[in-house]
Scaffold this motif. Structure first.
Motif, PDB file in Angstrom:
ATOM      1  N   ALA A  54       0.821  -1.209   0.000  1.00 51.77           N
ATOM      2  CA  ALA A  54       0.000   0.000   0.000  1.00 51.77           C
ATOM      3  C   ALA A  54       0.853   1.256   0.000  1.00 51.77           C
ATOM      4  O   ALA A  54       2.012   1.243   0.408  1.00 51.77           O
ATOM      5  CB  ALA A  54      -0.911   0.003   1.225  1.00 51.77           C
ATOM      6  N   LYS A  55       0.224   2.335  -0.430  1.00 52.16           N
ATOM      7  CA  LYS A  55       0.801   3.668  -0.328  1.00 52.16           C
ATOM      8  C   LYS A  55       0.216   4.306   0.926  1.00 52.16           C
ATOM      9  O   LYS A  55      -1.012   4.375   1.072  1.00 52.16           O
ATOM     10  CB  LYS A  55       0.475   4.517  -1.564  1.00 52.16           C
ATOM     11  N   ALA A  71      -0.594  12.871  -4.319  1.00 54.99           N
ATOM     12  CA  ALA A  71      -0.105  11.505  -4.139  1.00 54.99           C
ATOM     13  C   ALA A  71      -1.178  10.479  -4.504  1.00 54.99           C
ATOM     14  O   ALA A  71      -0.873   9.444  -5.110  1.00 54.99           O
ATOM     15  CB  ALA A  71       0.362  11.308  -2.698  1.00 54.99           C
ATOM     16  N   LEU A  72      -2.417  10.759  -4.156  1.00 57.52           N
ATOM     17  CA  LEU A  72      -3.502   9.836  -4.504  1.00 57.52           C
ATOM     18  C   LEU A  72      -3.708   9.768  -6.007  1.00 57.52           C
ATOM     19  O   LEU A  72      -3.932   8.685  -6.564  1.00 57.52           O
ATOM     20  CB  LEU A  72      -4.792  10.238  -3.792  1.00 57.52           C
ATOM     21  N   VAL A  73      -3.631  10.900  -6.687  1.00 54.75           N
ATOM     22  CA  VAL A  73      -3.739  10.903  -8.149  1.00 54.75           C
ATOM     23  C   VAL A  73      -2.625  10.056  -8.751  1.00 54.75           C
ATOM     24  O   VAL A  73      -2.868   9.224  -9.636  1.00 54.75           O
ATOM     25  CB  VAL A  73      -3.714  12.346  -8.705  1.00 54.75           C
ATOM     26  N   LEU A  74      -1.406  10.234  -8.278  1.00 57.42           N
ATOM     27  CA  LEU A  74      -0.297   9.416  -8.778  1.00 57.42           C
ATOM     28  C   LEU A  74      -0.508   7.947  -8.457  1.00 57.42           C
ATOM     29  O   LEU A  74      -0.234   7.074  -9.281  1.00 57.42           O
ATOM     30  CB  LEU A  74       1.030   9.910  -8.184  1.00 57.42           C
ATOM     31  N   LEU A  78      -0.745   5.752 -11.713  1.00 60.35           N
ATOM     32  CA  LEU A  78       0.552   5.147 -12.047  1.00 60.35           C
ATOM     33  C   LEU A  78       0.969   3.970 -11.174  1.00 60.35           C
ATOM     34  O   LEU A  78       1.869   3.224 -11.544  1.00 60.35           O
ATOM     35  CB  LEU A  78       1.649   6.215 -11.969  1.00 60.35           C
ATOM     36  N   LEU A  79       0.347   3.796 -10.007  1.00 63.35           N
ATOM     37  CA  LEU A  79       0.867   2.829  -9.033  1.00 63.35           C
ATOM     38  C   LEU A  79      -0.142   1.763  -8.617  1.00 63.35           C
ATOM     39  O   LEU A  79      -0.005   1.129  -7.584  1.00 63.35           O
ATOM     40  CB  LEU A  79       1.401   3.578  -7.802  1.00 63.35           C
ATOM     41  N   GLN A  80      -1.158   1.565  -9.444  1.00 61.29           N
ATOM     42  CA  GLN A  80      -2.138   0.485  -9.312  1.00 61.29           C
ATOM     43  C   GLN A  80      -3.007   0.553  -8.051  1.00 61.29           C
ATOM     44  O   GLN A  80      -3.509  -0.460  -7.581  1.00 61.29           O
ATOM     45  CB  GLN A  80      -1.454  -0.878  -9.427  1.00 61.29           C
TER      46      GLN A  80
END
Length: 164
Positions: A54-55, A71-74, A78-80
């Protein structure tokens, strides 16, 4: 850096069994969480995850700030990331003091005026969680297929209580 020797020693011990070398950086469980910086919160363990799953975005109060939103948009593009948790918690200093009280406490601790700084006191946690969830859900770069939930974590029981 003698003031950090204990931490550097712990880091060397940690690195002996380091298992994330070559990690691709995506959220393998498809999860992102915005939560408070409070040290009573163990974000990965409280939802049964491990590093790499997780992020985790942390700030005072667990708010969806402009930086957290970027960060959530990325994460989703981009980060599944497919699911987002917004998690505030009980007995949070940001929710138990007014903005003026927080500024006074910070100013007293720092020994200088803090009245100019916005700290982000929270008047009503449930409404704040709802507003932050809606902020994420309504962002044009976060699709309708992304699941967003809001919760309040109880620091005395370890339970996540759904809000929205």
């Amino acid at each position: 850096m003698p003031h950090f020797d204990d931490l550097l020693a712990a880091n060397r011990e940690y690195a002996e069994d380091f298992g994330l070398s070559g990690f691709d950086g995506i959220a393998h469980a498809g999860i992102a969480m915005v939560t408070c910086m409070d040290s009573r919160i163990d974000p990965l363990r409280m939802i049964g995850l491990k590093p790499g799953d997780a992020k985790i975005l942390r700030n005072p109060g667990g708010r969806v700030t402009d930086a957290a939103l970027v960060a959530l948009v990325l994460g989703v593009t981009l980060l599944q990331v497919r699911r987002i948790l917004i998690v505030e918690h009980t007995r949070c200093a940001m929710a138990t003091s007014s903005e003026d009280e927080l500024k006074a406490r910070v100013g007293a601790a720092a020994g200088t005026d803090a009245s100019w700084m916005t700290l982000g006191a929270i008047d009503d946690q449930e409404n704040t969680v709802r507003a932050d969830v809606m902020r994420v859900r309504s962002h044009p770069l976060i699709g309708d297929d992304i699941l967003v939930g809001g919760f309040i974590y109880d620091v005395d029981t370890g339970l996540l209580n759904p809000v929205i």
